[in-house]
Design a protein around this motif. Structure first.
Motif, PDB file in Angstrom:
ATOM      1  N   HIS A  59       0.820  -1.217   0.000  1.00 33.86           N
ATOM      2  CA  HIS A  59       0.000   0.000   0.000  1.00 33.86           C
ATOM      3  C   HIS A  59       0.855   1.269   0.000  1.00 33.86           C
ATOM      4  O   HIS A  59       0.409   2.316  -0.433  1.00 33.86           O
ATOM      5  CB  HIS A  59      -0.950   0.007   1.203  1.00 33.86           C
ATOM      6  CG  HIS A  59      -0.247   0.094   2.519  1.00 33.86           C
ATOM      7  ND1 HIS A  59       0.337  -1.009   3.108  1.00 33.86           N
ATOM      8  CD2 HIS A  59      -0.006   1.140   3.331  1.00 33.86           C
ATOM      9  CE1 HIS A  59       0.895  -0.640   4.246  1.00 33.86           C
ATOM     10  NE2 HIS A  59       0.700   0.664   4.406  1.00 33.86           N
ATOM     11  N   ARG A  60       2.094   1.177   0.461  1.00 31.38           N
ATOM     12  CA  ARG A  60       2.978   2.347   0.464  1.00 31.38           C
ATOM     13  C   ARG A  60       3.557   2.634  -0.907  1.00 31.38           C
ATOM     14  O   ARG A  60       4.025   3.744  -1.151  1.00 31.38           O
ATOM     15  CB  ARG A  60       4.113   2.140   1.454  1.00 31.38           C
ATOM     16  CG  ARG A  60       3.614   2.120   2.887  1.00 31.38           C
ATOM     17  CD  ARG A  60       4.720   2.220   3.858  1.00 31.38           C
ATOM     18  NE  ARG A  60       5.374   3.526   3.713  1.00 31.38           N
ATOM     19  CZ  ARG A  60       6.514   3.822   4.294  1.00 31.38           C
ATOM     20  NH1 ARG A  60       7.124   2.946   5.046  1.00 31.38           N
ATOM     21  NH2 ARG A  60       7.053   5.019   4.135  1.00 31.38           N
ATOM     22  N   TRP A  61       3.543   1.646  -1.801  1.00 29.63           N
ATOM     23  CA  TRP A  61       4.194   1.806  -3.106  1.00 29.63           C
ATOM     24  C   TRP A  61       3.247   1.653  -4.288  1.00 29.63           C
ATOM     25  O   TRP A  61       3.620   1.963  -5.418  1.00 29.63           O
ATOM     26  CB  TRP A  61       5.325   0.793  -3.240  1.00 29.63           C
ATOM     27  CG  TRP A  61       6.266   0.876  -2.089  1.00 29.63           C
ATOM     28  CD1 TRP A  61       6.390  -0.003  -1.059  1.00 29.63           C
ATOM     29  CD2 TRP A  61       7.198   1.923  -1.817  1.00 29.63           C
ATOM     30  NE1 TRP A  61       7.344   0.428  -0.170  1.00 29.63           N
ATOM     31  CE2 TRP A  61       7.859   1.605  -0.615  1.00 29.63           C
ATOM     32  CE3 TRP A  61       7.540   3.101  -2.474  1.00 29.63           C
ATOM     33  CZ2 TRP A  61       8.837   2.428  -0.063  1.00 29.63           C
ATOM     34  CZ3 TRP A  61       8.518   3.920  -1.914  1.00 29.63           C
ATOM     35  CH2 TRP A  61       9.149   3.566  -0.721  1.00 29.63           C
ATOM     36  N   ASN A  62       2.046   1.194  -4.068  1.00 30.73           N
ATOM     37  CA  ASN A  62       1.115   0.947  -5.169  1.00 30.73           C
ATOM     38  C   ASN A  62       0.806   2.187  -5.995  1.00 30.73           C
ATOM     39  O   ASN A  62       0.455   2.085  -7.159  1.00 30.73           O
ATOM     40  CB  ASN A  62      -0.190   0.327  -4.664  1.00 30.73           C
ATOM     41  CG  ASN A  62      -0.044  -1.155  -4.406  1.00 30.73           C
ATOM     42  OD1 ASN A  62       0.905  -1.788  -4.851  1.00 30.73           O
ATOM     43  ND2 ASN A  62      -0.979  -1.707  -3.663  1.00 30.73           N
ATOM     44  N   TRP A  63       0.932   3.365  -5.438  1.00 24.38           N
ATOM     45  CA  TRP A  63       0.670   4.587  -6.182  1.00 24.38           C
ATOM     46  C   TRP A  63       1.544   4.662  -7.430  1.00 24.38           C
ATOM     47  O   TRP A  63       1.134   5.220  -8.445  1.00 24.38           O
ATOM     48  CB  TRP A  63       0.852   5.817  -5.301  1.00 24.38           C
ATOM     49  CG  TRP A  63       2.241   6.008  -4.767  1.00 24.38           C
ATOM     50  CD1 TRP A  63       2.718   5.582  -3.566  1.00 24.38           C
ATOM     51  CD2 TRP A  63       3.338   6.659  -5.416  1.00 24.38           C
ATOM     52  NE1 TRP A  63       4.036   5.921  -3.425  1.00 24.38           N
ATOM     53  CE2 TRP A  63       4.440   6.592  -4.549  1.00 24.38           C
ATOM     54  CE3 TRP A  63       3.494   7.300  -6.644  1.00 24.38           C
ATOM     55  CZ2 TRP A  63       5.687   7.127  -4.867  1.00 24.38           C
ATOM     56  CZ3 TRP A  63       4.729   7.839  -6.968  1.00 24.38           C
ATOM     57  CH2 TRP A  63       5.810   7.751  -6.080  1.00 24.38           C
ATOM     58  N   GLN A  64       2.729   4.092  -7.366  1.00 25.50           N
ATOM     59  CA  GLN A  64       3.651   4.158  -8.508  1.00 25.50           C
ATOM     60  C   GLN A  64       3.087   3.469  -9.749  1.00 25.50           C
ATOM     61  O   GLN A  64       3.431   3.833 -10.868  1.00 25.50           O
ATOM     62  CB  GLN A  64       4.990   3.532  -8.138  1.00 25.50           C
ATOM     63  CG  GLN A  64       5.728   4.323  -7.104  1.00 25.50           C
ATOM     64  CD  GLN A  64       7.054   3.687  -6.743  1.00 25.50           C
ATOM     65  OE1 GLN A  64       7.447   2.654  -7.252  1.00 25.50           O
ATOM     66  NE2 GLN A  64       7.770   4.327  -5.825  1.00 25.50           N
TER      67      GLN A  64
ATOM     68  N   HIS B 240       0.277   3.801 -10.924  1.00 27.55           N
ATOM     69  CA  HIS B 240      -0.684   4.688 -11.581  1.00 27.55           C
ATOM     70  C   HIS B 240      -0.053   5.985 -12.081  1.00 27.55           C
ATOM     71  O   HIS B 240      -0.762   6.866 -12.554  1.00 27.55           O
ATOM     72  CB  HIS B 240      -1.831   5.004 -10.621  1.00 27.55           C
ATOM     73  CG  HIS B 240      -2.471   3.774 -10.067  1.00 27.55           C
ATOM     74  ND1 HIS B 240      -3.278   2.956 -10.816  1.00 27.55           N
ATOM     75  CD2 HIS B 240      -2.355   3.197  -8.845  1.00 27.55           C
ATOM     76  CE1 HIS B 240      -3.655   1.938 -10.071  1.00 27.55           C
ATOM     77  NE2 HIS B 240      -3.115   2.053  -8.878  1.00 27.55           N
ATOM     78  N   GLY B 241       1.266   6.098 -11.968  1.00 28.38           N
ATOM     79  CA  GLY B 241       1.954   7.317 -12.379  1.00 28.38           C
ATOM     80  C   GLY B 241       1.899   7.555 -13.877  1.00 28.38           C
ATOM     81  O   GLY B 241       2.097   6.628 -14.669  1.00 28.38           O
TER      82      GLY B 241
ATOM     83  N   VAL C  39      -1.521  10.551  -9.399  1.00 28.11           N
ATOM     84  CA  VAL C  39      -0.841  10.293  -8.122  1.00 28.11           C
ATOM     85  C   VAL C  39       0.261  11.321  -7.852  1.00 28.11           C
ATOM     86  O   VAL C  39       1.242  11.055  -7.165  1.00 28.11           O
ATOM     87  CB  VAL C  39      -0.275   8.850  -8.066  1.00 28.11           C
ATOM     88  CG1 VAL C  39      -1.404   7.836  -8.027  1.00 28.11           C
ATOM     89  CG2 VAL C  39       0.678   8.590  -9.215  1.00 28.11           C
TER      90      VAL C  39
ATOM     91  N   GLU D 145       1.031  11.923  -4.086  1.00 30.35           N
ATOM     92  CA  GLU D 145       1.740  10.798  -3.473  1.00 30.35           C
ATOM     93  C   GLU D 145       3.203  10.808  -3.899  1.00 30.35           C
ATOM     94  O   GLU D 145       4.104  10.539  -3.108  1.00 30.35           O
ATOM     95  CB  GLU D 145       1.089   9.470  -3.849  1.00 30.35           C
ATOM     96  CG  GLU D 145      -0.270   9.254  -3.241  1.00 30.35           C
ATOM     97  CD  GLU D 145      -1.413   9.827  -4.078  1.00 30.35           C
ATOM     98  OE1 GLU D 145      -1.177  10.672  -4.978  1.00 30.35           O
ATOM     99  OE2 GLU D 145      -2.565   9.439  -3.830  1.00 30.35           O
ATOM    100  N   CYS D 146       3.435  11.123  -5.162  1.00 24.07           N
ATOM    101  CA  CYS D 146       4.787  11.178  -5.695  1.00 24.07           C
ATOM    102  C   CYS D 146       5.601  12.277  -5.007  1.00 24.07           C
ATOM    103  O   CYS D 146       6.739  12.051  -4.589  1.00 24.07           O
ATOM    104  CB  CYS D 146       4.719  11.414  -7.207  1.00 24.07           C
ATOM    105  SG  CYS D 146       6.311  11.479  -8.035  1.00 24.07           S
TER     106      CYS D 146
ATOM    107  N   TYR E 241       6.355  11.313  -1.421  1.00 28.23           N
ATOM    108  CA  TYR E 241       7.467  10.364  -1.377  1.00 28.23           C
ATOM    109  C   TYR E 241       8.804  11.084  -1.542  1.00 28.23           C
ATOM    110  O   TYR E 241       9.745  10.860  -0.780  1.00 28.23           O
ATOM    111  CB  TYR E 241       7.324   9.292  -2.471  1.00 28.23           C
ATOM    112  CG  TYR E 241       8.647   8.639  -2.755  1.00 28.23           C
ATOM    113  CD1 TYR E 241       9.160   7.699  -1.888  1.00 28.23           C
ATOM    114  CD2 TYR E 241       9.409   9.029  -3.855  1.00 28.23           C
ATOM    115  CE1 TYR E 241      10.422   7.150  -2.107  1.00 28.23           C
ATOM    116  CE2 TYR E 241      10.647   8.491  -4.087  1.00 28.23           C
ATOM    117  CZ  TYR E 241      11.146   7.549  -3.206  1.00 28.23           C
ATOM    118  OH  TYR E 241      12.394   7.019  -3.418  1.00 28.23           O
TER     119      TYR E 241
END
Length: 96
Positions: free
Chosen positions: A13-18, A20-21, A58, A61-62, A65
């Motif tokens: 869940h901490r990295w799944n945003w990537q 969708h970049g 995202v 989120e990016c 990070y």
């Protein structure tokens, strides 16, 4: 047998945003400057990278990070290296 109930679990869940970049379909060279790049070439490349970020689902989120990880290079979350550095300095002043 080991009891894993107390372990924190996967951190996907901490990295799944990537996943969708918007940058995933772009050339990564667009986001990181080559050695010696200056002036108009640098500005043009960086602006093109920021244009990709502008429509990214995202982007926040990016950027979060990049700020937390102290990413030194590249365009992350629509901000270049100097912009993130300035933002980090401003945040530290506010938190004092």
């Amino acid at each position: 047998m080991t009891n894993v109930a107390r372990l924190p679990g996967a951190l996907d869940h901490r990295w799944n945003w990537q996943l969708h970049g918007a940058c995933r379909s772009a050339d990564s060279g667009l986001f990181f400057h080559p050695v010696g790049e200056r002036g108009e070439a640098h500005d043009s490349r960086e602006n093109a990278a920021k244009a990709v970020c502008a429509g990214c689902p995202v982007r926040r989120e990016c950027l979060r990070y990049a700020l937390e990880a102290h990413e030194r290079y590249g365009v992350w979350g629509g901000l270049g290296e100097h912009e993130r550095l300035r933002l980090g300095r401003q945040a530290r002043k506010v938190l004092r």
